[in-house]
Scaffold this motif. Structure first.
Motif, PDB file in Angstrom:
ATOM      1  N   LYS A   1     -64.927 -15.357  29.585  1.00 23.44           N
ATOM      2  CA  LYS A   1     -64.596 -13.936  29.449  1.00 23.44           C
ATOM      3  C   LYS A   1     -65.640 -13.106  30.195  1.00 23.44           C
ATOM      4  O   LYS A   1     -66.842 -13.268  29.971  1.00 23.44           O
ATOM      5  N   TRP A   2     -65.182 -12.231  31.068  1.00 22.87           N
ATOM      6  CA  TRP A   2     -66.067 -11.448  31.934  1.00 22.87           C
ATOM      7  C   TRP A   2     -65.667  -9.989  31.863  1.00 22.87           C
ATOM      8  O   TRP A   2     -64.490  -9.668  31.692  1.00 22.87           O
TER       9      TRP A   2
ATOM     10  N   GLY B   1     -62.872  -3.344  32.352  1.00 20.56           N
ATOM     11  CA  GLY B   1     -61.927  -4.403  32.697  1.00 20.56           C
ATOM     12  C   GLY B   1     -62.386  -5.681  32.012  1.00 20.56           C
ATOM     13  O   GLY B   1     -63.592  -5.909  31.899  1.00 20.56           O
ATOM     14  N   ILE B   2     -61.445  -6.474  31.504  1.00 19.41           N
ATOM     15  CA  ILE B   2     -61.814  -7.762  30.912  1.00 19.41           C
ATOM     16  C   ILE B   2     -61.022  -8.845  31.627  1.00 19.41           C
ATOM     17  O   ILE B   2     -59.792  -8.773  31.716  1.00 19.41           O
ATOM     18  N   ILE B   3     -61.737  -9.832  32.155  1.00 21.04           N
ATOM     19  CA  ILE B   3     -61.072 -10.921  32.878  1.00 21.04           C
ATOM     20  C   ILE B   3     -61.326 -12.230  32.146  1.00 21.04           C
ATOM     21  O   ILE B   3     -62.483 -12.586  31.907  1.00 21.04           O
ATOM     22  N   PHE B   4     -60.261 -12.912  31.787  1.00 14.79           N
ATOM     23  CA  PHE B   4     -60.403 -14.228  31.169  1.00 14.79           C
ATOM     24  C   PHE B   4     -60.340 -15.254  32.288  1.00 14.79           C
ATOM     25  O   PHE B   4     -59.291 -15.437  32.920  1.00 14.79           O
ATOM     26  N   SER B   5     -61.474 -15.884  32.535  1.00 19.94           N
ATOM     27  CA  SER B   5     -61.539 -16.765  33.700  1.00 19.94           C
ATOM     28  C   SER B   5     -62.766 -17.659  33.578  1.00 19.94           C
ATOM     29  O   SER B   5     -63.657 -17.372  32.770  1.00 19.94           O
ATOM     30  N   ASP B   6     -62.824 -18.727  34.369  1.00 18.61           N
ATOM     31  CA  ASP B   6     -64.107 -19.422  34.464  1.00 18.61           C
ATOM     32  C   ASP B   6     -64.785 -18.911  35.737  1.00 18.61           C
ATOM     33  O   ASP B   6     -64.217 -18.122  36.491  1.00 18.61           O
ATOM     34  N   LYS B   7     -65.996 -19.377  35.973  1.00 22.97           N
ATOM     35  CA  LYS B   7     -66.785 -18.819  37.063  1.00 22.97           C
ATOM     36  C   LYS B   7     -66.111 -19.043  38.419  1.00 22.97           C
ATOM     37  O   LYS B   7     -66.043 -18.150  39.260  1.00 22.97           O
ATOM     38  N   GLU B   8     -65.564 -20.249  38.565  1.00 21.52           N
ATOM     39  CA  GLU B   8     -64.973 -20.615  39.848  1.00 21.52           C
ATOM     40  C   GLU B   8     -63.753 -19.744  40.180  1.00 21.52           C
ATOM     41  O   GLU B   8     -63.648 -19.188  41.273  1.00 21.52           O
TER      42      GLU B   8
ATOM     43  N   LYS C   1     -70.112  -8.524  34.300  1.00 21.19           N
ATOM     44  CA  LYS C   1     -70.986  -8.939  33.207  1.00 21.19           C
ATOM     45  C   LYS C   1     -70.352 -10.130  32.491  1.00 21.19           C
ATOM     46  O   LYS C   1     -69.165 -10.079  32.140  1.00 21.19           O
ATOM     47  N   LYS C   2     -71.172 -11.172  32.284  1.00 19.15           N
ATOM     48  CA  LYS C   2     -70.634 -12.348  31.594  1.00 19.15           C
ATOM     49  C   LYS C   2     -70.670 -12.103  30.087  1.00 19.15           C
ATOM     50  O   LYS C   2     -71.696 -11.768  29.523  1.00 19.15           O
ATOM     51  N   ILE C   3     -69.536 -12.294  29.431  1.00 21.86           N
ATOM     52  CA  ILE C   3     -69.507 -12.175  27.968  1.00 21.86           C
ATOM     53  C   ILE C   3     -69.534 -13.587  27.372  1.00 21.86           C
ATOM     54  O   ILE C   3     -70.227 -13.860  26.418  1.00 21.86           O
ATOM     55  N   SER C   4     -68.768 -14.491  27.970  1.00 26.63           N
ATOM     56  CA  SER C   4     -68.833 -15.914  27.609  1.00 26.63           C
ATOM     57  C   SER C   4     -68.429 -16.683  28.856  1.00 26.63           C
ATOM     58  O   SER C   4     -68.108 -16.074  29.888  1.00 26.63           O
ATOM     59  N   ASP C   5     -68.395 -18.009  28.760  1.00 27.06           N
ATOM     60  CA  ASP C   5     -68.017 -18.811  29.933  1.00 27.06           C
ATOM     61  C   ASP C   5     -66.607 -18.489  30.413  1.00 27.06           C
ATOM     62  O   ASP C   5     -66.247 -18.759  31.557  1.00 27.06           O
TER      63      ASP C   5
END
Lengths: 483, 156
Positions: A13-14, A28-35, A7-11
């Motif tokens: 943060k997922w 789980g929280i992943i700090f990342s961009d889409k790529e 789930k996208k929370i922001s560009d």
């Protein structure tokens, strides 16, 4: 391969939503961009984020920093905080190289001062620093001394003439972490440590002579004594075989402890025990011994480097302005107080391949940096650049005050070796960028080739956009010693 | 090379692609052989095994008065060899397990390692291994082929 819902929370943060089928206790929280996220998903790294989310007493989320990649047990770039009452401590959540970390020395030298001496300078550092197997350490410890290191960390090195009194104020925990109990360190670990203090080790460990290339935050850089064109030295090493042995010893203890406390493991490398159990108390006190050993190790390594600079420039390292900017570990578990749903709570925060990134005013930041935030040092690959960052207030709420720790691997060691010839890369880095790379083994140069790593610029930019840390300075390599 | 019951050829070990660390897949027609090949595979990461002369023999014993899992015994076996390498600067090219017992009351290995002391003028160290991990560590047995297999992730 499993498909995970993201789930996208922001560009930047997922979320991996709570899924009881996977026995997750928190999301789980992943700090990342889409790529980068797509890359992480391909590596099944997400499964490791989820496995950590199943551990007892985990608070808020199983976090992944922007440089996340597939590890063993915890992902590399994983952060997990555990509740003091029903949480656990896991040696695998710290890793084998306990308190592996980086330190940065500044200097008053500029590139023009060292340009003509570079080859000699790097050659001298190379011969003065023991690397590990087959090379004798410069310090042979007795059992009494190693116990003093366990208790005193970098302060032992300083007191024994291998460091500078002022350094301790710029090392996490003032150079010495409290809570060590040498009796909980095995004989094997002690024997492994006898000749290893002040040695670099192998893998991705290095000593790098650098030049400050760009400043992003003038006020903070000034406070750290950094300005464009200036020479710095970065050191990346850890607790060596002593720390590896402590982790191995307690992984075995935790295998039985997990059964004893009925903890269901999704991966045996995650073996753990309740925070207040005898097993965890013993592990933590032995881990602190390894942390202090690592702090002493980096203090000694810095000392060998300072001595080489003194010899090369006929000036004391003090006169050369070779002060310690900061020393920070990125594999460690610590008891910290954080805001959890509006309440201050003491937690056990595990960072494995993640750096503490405390915001301005937080406890544990040196007085002269207190209003800025905690310095964070992020090494990149040997051909591009590294960064100095600062912790942020936002990181305190987003990730229990944590950010990335490096670039993160893109290629495995075996594929890097297949694609790169170490000798050719060594020549190419010198011819194209003037970077001198020295190592005992050409294959280790190939394994650490720039193409084997992600661009660390992307990683620190994502960390900044996610609010986990802010850029202060960019440093480019001039000479690299590989372990 | 190993030959399975159904005539397939197996290398004794293979270094597999693994992103941050290294993975060795070891094979054996018995648990003893599996352990020996895992140790050789591990050492092949550290050094070119061909460059090691068998100048001396080192006896090694593991004696535990309890039953532990075979995977746990494998970890102890590999750790002990790494310890000898790191503390005594020893390198080995032959790992012979004379006896391996893993029953209800004890877990034991007695082995003979052959090799020499490291000489950096002659030997190139590729890397130092931090430790073998428990990550996804399962010894599997293919009954038809009569082959045991294990994947071991090493932190390097």
């Amino acid at each position: 391969m499993k498909e995970y819902e993201i789930k996208k929370i922001s560009d930047y943060k997922w979320e991996l939503p709570l899924n009881k089928d996977f026995k997750m206790r928190v999301p789980g929280i992943i700090f990342s961009d889409k790529e980068l996220l797509e890359h992480a998903s391909q590596e099944e790294t997400l499964a490791q984020v989820i496995n950590v989310a199943t551990m007892p007493g985990i608070v808020n989320a199983s976090y992944a920093m922007p440089d996340i990649h597939y590890g063993y047990g915890f992902p590399i770039g994983g952060v997990a905080a555990f509740d003091m009452d029903d949480g656990v401590i896991s040696p695998g959540g710290v890793g084998f190289d306990i308190a592996c970390g980086v330190r940065l020395l500044r200097s008053d030298l500029e590139y023009k001062d060292i340009e003509k001496k570079m080859e000699n300078l790097m050659g001298n550092i190379f011969t003065s620093v023991p690397k590990g197997i087959g090379t004798k350490g410069r310090i042979k410890l007795t059992e009494r001394e190693i116990n003093l290191i366990f208790k005193n960390g970098a302060v032992w090195a300083i007191n024994n003439g291998y460091g500078d009194e002022e350094d301790k104020y710029h090392i996490e925990e003032n150079g010495c972490m409290a809570g060590a109990e040498p009796l909980n360190v095995s004989r094997e670990a002690i024997v492994r440590g006898f000749e290893q203090v002040g040695s670099l080790g192998s893998g991705n460990h290095f000593i790098e002579v650098q030049k400050v290339d760009e400043i992003y935050n003038k006020a903070a850089a000034k406070r750290m004594g950094l300005s464009v064109g200036q020479i710095t030295v970065m050191i990346h090493s850890g607790s060596r075989g002593l720390g590896h042995q402590i982790c191995s010893d307690y992984l075995k203890v935790m295998q039985s402890a997990s059964k004893k406390y009925n903890i269901i493991l999704s991966d045996r490398q995650l073996a753990c025990a309740p925070i207040n159990s005898p097993e965890s108390i013993k592990y933590y006190s032995a881990m602190v011994c390894a942390v202090n050993f690592a702090l002493a190790n980096r203090e000694c390594l810095a000392h060998w480097v300072r001595l080489v600079f003194e010899k090369m420039f006929n000036k004391s390292y003090k006169k050369l302005g070779m002060d310690l900017v900061y020393d920070v570990s990125h594999n460690v578990a610590k008891f910290e107080t954080h805001d959890v749903n509006g309440k201050e709570k003491k937690l056990c925060v595990h960072r494995k391949g993640a750096t503490r990134s405390f915001g301005p005013g937080c406890h544990g930041i040196p007085d002269d940096y207190k209003d800025l935030g905690q310095p964070v040092i992020i090494p990149g690959d040997m051909g591009r650049y590294s960064y100095v960052l600062l912790g942020t207030k936002k990181a305190m709420h987003e990730s229990f005050g944590s950010t990335c720790h490096g670039a993160g691997r893109l290629l495995s060691r075996t594929s890097a070796r297949k694609k790169v010839n170490g000798k050719e890369l060594q020549r190419e880095l010198f011819d194209s960028k003037g970077i001198i790379v020295l190592a005992d083994s050409m294959s280790s140069i190939a394994e650490e080739a720039p193409i084997a790593y992600k661009d660390v610029k992307n990683i620190v930019d994502i960390a900044e956009k996610a609010g986990l840390s802010e850029k202060v300075a960019k440093l480019v390599p001039l000479g690299v010693i590989k372990g | 090379m190993l030959k399975s019951n159904d005539g397939q050829d197996f290398k004794r070990y293979v270094v597999m692609d693994y992103l941050s660390d290294v993975l060795i897949r070891a094979y054996g027609k018995s648990i003893k052989e599996l352990f020996e090949n895992a140790a050789e595979g591990m050492f092949s990461l550290i050094i070119d095994i061909e460059s090691i002369e068998k100048k001396f023999e080192k006896k090694m014993k593991i004696n535990l008065r309890e039953k532990i899992g075979l995977e746990d015994l494998l970890i102890i076996w590999l750790e002990k060899i790494l310890y000898l390498n790191e503390v005594n600067d020893l390198i080995f090219s032959e790992f012979k397990i004379i006896d391996l017992i893993n029953n209800e009351s004890e877990s034991r290995i007695s082995a003979l390692l052959k090799g020499e002391k490291i000489n950096l003028k002659k030997h190139e160290i590729f890397l130092q291994i931090k430790a073998p991990t428990y990550h996804n560590l399962f010894i599997k047995q293919d009954n038809e082929a009569g082959i045991f297999t294990v994947d071991i992730v090493f932190d390097v």
